[in-house]
Design a protein around this motif. Structure first.
Motif, PDB file in Angstrom:
ATOM      1  N   MET A   1       0.817  -1.227   0.000  1.00  0.00           N
ATOM      2  CA  MET A   1       0.000   0.000   0.000  1.00  0.00           C
ATOM      3  C   MET A   1       0.849   1.275   0.000  1.00  0.00           C
ATOM      4  O   MET A   1       0.374   2.332  -0.377  1.00  0.00           O
ATOM      5  N   GLU A   2       2.140   1.127   0.413  1.00  0.00           N
ATOM      6  CA  GLU A   2       3.029   2.302   0.385  1.00  0.00           C
ATOM      7  C   GLU A   2       3.221   2.802  -1.046  1.00  0.00           C
ATOM      8  O   GLU A   2       3.266   4.003  -1.296  1.00  0.00           O
ATOM      9  N   TRP A   3       3.305   1.837  -1.988  1.00  0.00           N
ATOM     10  CA  TRP A   3       3.447   2.201  -3.398  1.00  0.00           C
ATOM     11  C   TRP A   3       2.203   2.918  -3.911  1.00  0.00           C
ATOM     12  O   TRP A   3       2.300   3.904  -4.646  1.00  0.00           O
ATOM     13  N   VAL A   4       1.061   2.402  -3.495  1.00  0.00           N
ATOM     14  CA  VAL A   4      -0.195   3.026  -3.931  1.00  0.00           C
ATOM     15  C   VAL A   4      -0.279   4.443  -3.369  1.00  0.00           C
ATOM     16  O   VAL A   4      -0.673   5.387  -4.064  1.00  0.00           O
ATOM     17  N   LYS A   5       0.131   4.606  -2.104  1.00  0.00           N
ATOM     18  CA  LYS A   5       0.085   5.937  -1.485  1.00  0.00           C
ATOM     19  C   LYS A   5       1.030   6.902  -2.216  1.00  0.00           C
ATOM     20  O   LYS A   5       0.674   8.054  -2.468  1.00  0.00           O
ATOM     21  N   ALA A   6       2.222   6.400  -2.581  1.00  0.00           N
ATOM     22  CA  ALA A   6       3.170   7.247  -3.321  1.00  0.00           C
ATOM     23  C   ALA A   6       2.557   7.680  -4.656  1.00  0.00           C
ATOM     24  O   ALA A   6       2.589   8.869  -5.018  1.00  0.00           O
ATOM     25  N   VAL A  12      -1.927  13.371  -7.202  1.00  0.00           N
ATOM     26  CA  VAL A  12      -2.574  14.534  -6.579  1.00  0.00           C
ATOM     27  C   VAL A  12      -1.762  15.811  -6.877  1.00  0.00           C
ATOM     28  O   VAL A  12      -2.339  16.862  -7.171  1.00  0.00           O
ATOM     29  N   ILE A  13      -0.431  15.704  -6.820  1.00  0.00           N
ATOM     30  CA  ILE A  13       0.415  16.875  -7.102  1.00  0.00           C
ATOM     31  C   ILE A  13       0.181  17.358  -8.546  1.00  0.00           C
ATOM     32  O   ILE A  13       0.018  18.558  -8.790  1.00  0.00           O
ATOM     33  N   ALA A  14       0.132  16.413  -9.489  1.00  0.00           N
ATOM     34  CA  ALA A  14      -0.088  16.791 -10.891  1.00  0.00           C
ATOM     35  C   ALA A  14      -1.467  17.446 -11.064  1.00  0.00           C
ATOM     36  O   ALA A  14      -1.613  18.465 -11.761  1.00  0.00           O
ATOM     37  N   TRP A  15      -2.474  16.859 -10.404  1.00  0.00           N
ATOM     38  CA  TRP A  15      -3.841  17.406 -10.479  1.00  0.00           C
ATOM     39  C   TRP A  15      -3.872  18.830  -9.911  1.00  0.00           C
ATOM     40  O   TRP A  15      -4.425  19.756 -10.531  1.00  0.00           O
ATOM     41  N   MET A  16      -3.228  19.011  -8.749  1.00  0.00           N
ATOM     42  CA  MET A  16      -3.228  20.324  -8.101  1.00  0.00           C
ATOM     43  C   MET A  16      -2.463  21.355  -8.933  1.00  0.00           C
ATOM     44  O   MET A  16      -2.899  22.495  -9.066  1.00  0.00           O
ATOM     45  N   ALA A  17      -1.313  20.943  -9.479  1.00  0.00           N
ATOM     46  CA  ALA A  17      -0.510  21.876 -10.279  1.00  0.00           C
ATOM     47  C   ALA A  17      -1.362  22.416 -11.424  1.00  0.00           C
ATOM     48  O   ALA A  17      -1.407  23.630 -11.670  1.00  0.00           O
ATOM     49  N   GLY A  18      -2.076  21.517 -12.097  1.00  0.00           N
ATOM     50  CA  GLY A  18      -2.942  21.936 -13.199  1.00  0.00           C
ATOM     51  C   GLY A  18      -4.095  22.802 -12.715  1.00  0.00           C
ATOM     52  O   GLY A  18      -4.432  23.803 -13.343  1.00  0.00           O
ATOM     53  N   SER A  19      -4.688  22.430 -11.582  1.00  0.00           N
ATOM     54  CA  SER A  19      -5.837  23.180 -11.051  1.00  0.00           C
ATOM     55  C   SER A  19      -5.450  24.604 -10.650  1.00  0.00           C
ATOM     56  O   SER A  19      -6.292  25.492 -10.624  1.00  0.00           O
TER      57      SER A  19
END
Ligand code: HEM
Length: 140
Positions: A1-6, A12-19
């Motif tokens: 699950m650590e990989w999934v969290k990463a 999320v960072i890519a989504w936020m940068a675009g937003s």
């Protein structure tokens, strides 16, 4: 699950940068003359950002986040996951709202003033601050 969290945090960072960037483009696009080279360039930048980065990043954020949810990582008897869920849904709604402005600009029918886009530019920042505090501090 650590990989999934990463992978979740990366998307999320890519989504936020675009937003955060897309309404900045709208700020400048809203004062560009309709039909000008500049306006047409903004259309290409906006479409590529939205369709090429923001939407795939949003979908990836949801998929990786829901994988963690369905693996029982969240204690729903606490308050924070509910607050996070509401704000994440709001952020997704904001995404759809931006899609509406994208189409309006594409069809040269935007009527919103520059100040409007400057103001709504702050919305994803405020939502993100609450989401991160919920998921990291877990205050209740
Ligand atoms: C799109 C829907 C989303 C879902 C279903 C979701 C779900 C989850 C889940 C289940 C976790 C693990 C929780 C835990 O650590 O116990 C997590 C972690 C995290 N989420 Fe989300 N999330 C979503 C969107 C977001 C957004 C929009 C942000 C930021 C703006 C965000 C930021 C984070 C961060 C920073 C972590 C890591 C926290 C840690 O270190 O444990 N998530 N998410």
């Amino acid at each position: 699950m650590e990989w999934v969290k990463a992978l979740h945090v990366i998307s999320v960072i890519a989504w936020m940068a675009g937003s955060l960037y897309l309404p900045r483009l709208f700020v400048y696009h809203s004062v560009a003359e309709k039909g000008s080279v500049q306006s047409e360039t903004f259309k290409v930048m906006e479409r590529r950002l939205y369709r090429g980065i923001m939407t795939p990043a949003m979908i990836a954020s949801w998929i990786f986040g829901l994988i963690m949810v369905f693996n029982g990582m969240v204690d729903w008897s606490s308050g924070w996951p509910w607050v996070k869920a509401v704000f994440v849904i709001a952020l997704s709604g904001y995404h759809g709202w931006m899609g509406g402005f994208l189409r309006a600009f594409k069809e040269d029918r935007n009527v919103k003033p520059q100040k409007f886009f400057r103001m709504i530019n702050e919305v994803p920042t405020l939502l993100m601050i609450v989401i991160v505090i919920m998921v990291i501090v877990k205050p209740f």
